[in-house]
Design a protein around this motif. Structure first.
Motif, PDB file in Angstrom:
ATOM      1  N   UNK A 142       0.858  -1.177   0.000  1.00  0.00           N
ATOM      2  CA  UNK A 142       0.000   0.000   0.000  1.00  0.00           C
ATOM      3  C   UNK A 142       0.898   1.231   0.000  1.00  0.00           C
ATOM      4  N   UNK A 143       0.549   2.222  -0.819  1.00  0.00           N
ATOM      5  CA  UNK A 143       1.387   3.405  -0.967  1.00  0.00           C
ATOM      6  C   UNK A 143       0.591   4.678  -0.724  1.00  0.00           C
ATOM      7  N   UNK A 144       1.212   5.633  -0.045  1.00  0.00           N
ATOM      8  CA  UNK A 144       0.593   6.949   0.086  1.00  0.00           C
ATOM      9  C   UNK A 144       0.597   7.611  -1.285  1.00  0.00           C
ATOM     10  N   UNK A 145      -0.333   8.518  -1.504  1.00  0.00           N
ATOM     11  CA  UNK A 145      -0.489   9.154  -2.817  1.00  0.00           C
ATOM     12  C   UNK A 145       0.757   9.931  -3.234  1.00  0.00           C
ATOM     13  N   UNK A 146       1.543  10.422  -2.272  1.00  0.00           N
ATOM     14  CA  UNK A 146       2.736  11.199  -2.609  1.00  0.00           C
ATOM     15  C   UNK A 146       3.955  10.333  -2.883  1.00  0.00           C
ATOM     16  N   UNK A 147       3.791   9.022  -2.876  1.00  0.00           N
ATOM     17  CA  UNK A 147       4.894   8.144  -3.252  1.00  0.00           C
ATOM     18  C   UNK A 147       5.092   8.197  -4.763  1.00  0.00           C
ATOM     19  N   UNK A 148       6.274   7.774  -5.206  1.00  0.00           N
ATOM     20  CA  UNK A 148       6.570   7.748  -6.638  1.00  0.00           C
ATOM     21  C   UNK A 148       5.564   6.843  -7.362  1.00  0.00           C
ATOM     22  N   UNK A 149       5.269   7.179  -8.602  1.00  0.00           N
ATOM     23  CA  UNK A 149       4.297   6.428  -9.385  1.00  0.00           C
ATOM     24  C   UNK A 149       4.817   5.023  -9.694  1.00  0.00           C
ATOM     25  N   UNK A 150       4.044   4.021  -9.319  1.00  0.00           N
ATOM     26  CA  UNK A 150       4.409   2.630  -9.585  1.00  0.00           C
ATOM     27  C   UNK A 150       4.620   2.374 -11.071  1.00  0.00           C
ATOM     28  N   UNK A 151       3.959   3.167 -11.928  1.00  0.00           N
ATOM     29  CA  UNK A 151       4.007   2.926 -13.364  1.00  0.00           C
ATOM     30  C   UNK A 151       4.965   3.866 -14.076  1.00  0.00           C
ATOM     31  N   UNK A 152       5.760   4.576 -13.310  1.00  0.00           N
ATOM     32  CA  UNK A 152       6.900   5.298 -13.856  1.00  0.00           C
ATOM     33  C   UNK A 152       7.781   4.272 -14.580  1.00  0.00           C
ATOM     34  N   UNK A 153       8.251   4.567 -15.802  1.00  0.00           N
ATOM     35  CA  UNK A 153       9.036   3.569 -16.553  1.00  0.00           C
ATOM     36  C   UNK A 153      10.215   2.993 -15.781  1.00  0.00           C
ATOM     37  N   UNK A 154      10.891   3.826 -14.996  1.00  0.00           N
ATOM     38  CA  UNK A 154      12.039   3.329 -14.224  1.00  0.00           C
ATOM     39  C   UNK A 154      11.595   2.349 -13.150  1.00  0.00           C
TER      40      UNK A 154
END
Length: 263
Positions: A142-154
């Motif tokens: 589970x991730x807080x909304x301000x975490x990096x995007x899981x679907x960021x290419x990196x």
């Protein structure tokens, strides 16, 4: 064949590579390379949205055979270089639908172990955490909304396919989500420098949540107060803390070890 870099579909892929907001709006993200493509075909084939390949990719019969049941669009090498986020594209790129999960059902799983991430910002850290979570049998992340995007290419590349297999979701109200997990009987263990126990002391029995904070600032005071137990990692020398991914790895593997020994 698509040979123009101003083709609307090409321009859309470029936008999806760069903008998390657009990925969320369209409900898809981009993957690159044969390995990731074949993993999504194996694990969640229904999630494949659009596929783009080059003629050179199709020149290999085994690669072409893997596309037998999948509609695809051929693009020029120049177009693939524009669409791809990697410097050396492998000749195949696809959009994949963002998964959805039944949180209530996952929260109620017996002996579940969750990782809760507050404001994790580094793509490499998040990818490593997801890979390690899969290897250690973690139920979900589970991730807080301000975490990096899981679907960021990196992030997607660094998960090595775990993004398709480990349940995960973002929440707009991280603290409320922790409360919901506690209401199911879960114990929350927070990685914290003020911990009274070392990470290898709790039993992590029943439903457990391992709470990890931001790389620079650690957990917020509000999140720390939700914990049932503050837990620390013993360290020698002058080190004050460990990388978030390393710390998570220690916790989830200790929980995994305890569960294995109880079987």
């Amino acid at each position: 064949m698509i040979s123009s870099t101003v083709n609307p579909r090409v321009k859309n892929i470029v936008i999806l590579q760069k903008k998390g907001k657009e990925r969320r709006r369209q409900g898809v993200f981009v993957i690159e390379g044969r390995k990731l493509f074949e993993e999504v075909l194996r694990d969640v084939p229904e999630a494949v949205d659009e596929v783009y390949v080059t003629e050179s990719y199709l020149s290999d019969e085994s690669r072409k055979a893997s596309l037998a049941a999948v509609p695809y669009e051929v693009v020029s090498e120049a177009v693939m270089k524009v669409m791809a986020e990697t410097l050396e594209p492998q000749g195949i790129l696809a959009t994949v639908r963002i998964p959805e999960y039944d949180k209530d059902a996952l929260f109620k799983k017996e002996d579940a172990v969750w990782v809760a991430l507050e404001d994790i910002r580094d793509p490499g850290n998040l990818g490593t955490i997801l890979r390690t979570a899969e290897a250690a049998g973690v139920t979900g992340v589970i991730l807080s909304r301000d975490s990096v995007d899981m679907y960021n290419p990196k992030v997607v590349r660094s998960t090595m396919g775990a993004v398709f297999r480990v349940p995960h979701f973002y929440t707009d109200d991280f603290l409320t989500e922790l409360d919901r997990m506690k209401q199911t009987g879960a114990m929350v263990y927070a990685a914290h420098l003020s911990g009274k126990q070392y990470y290898d002391e709790p039993e992590y029995s029943g439903r457990s949540v391992i709470l990890i904070g931001n790389e620079a600032n650690g957990l917020s005071e509000e999140a720390s107060e939700k914990a049932d137990c503050l837990v620390k990692i013993p360290m020698e020398g002058r080190a004050e803390s460990l990388n978030a991914a390393v710390a998570t790895s220690l916790f989830v593997y200790e929980a995994y070890r305890k569960r294995r020994n109880r079987k």
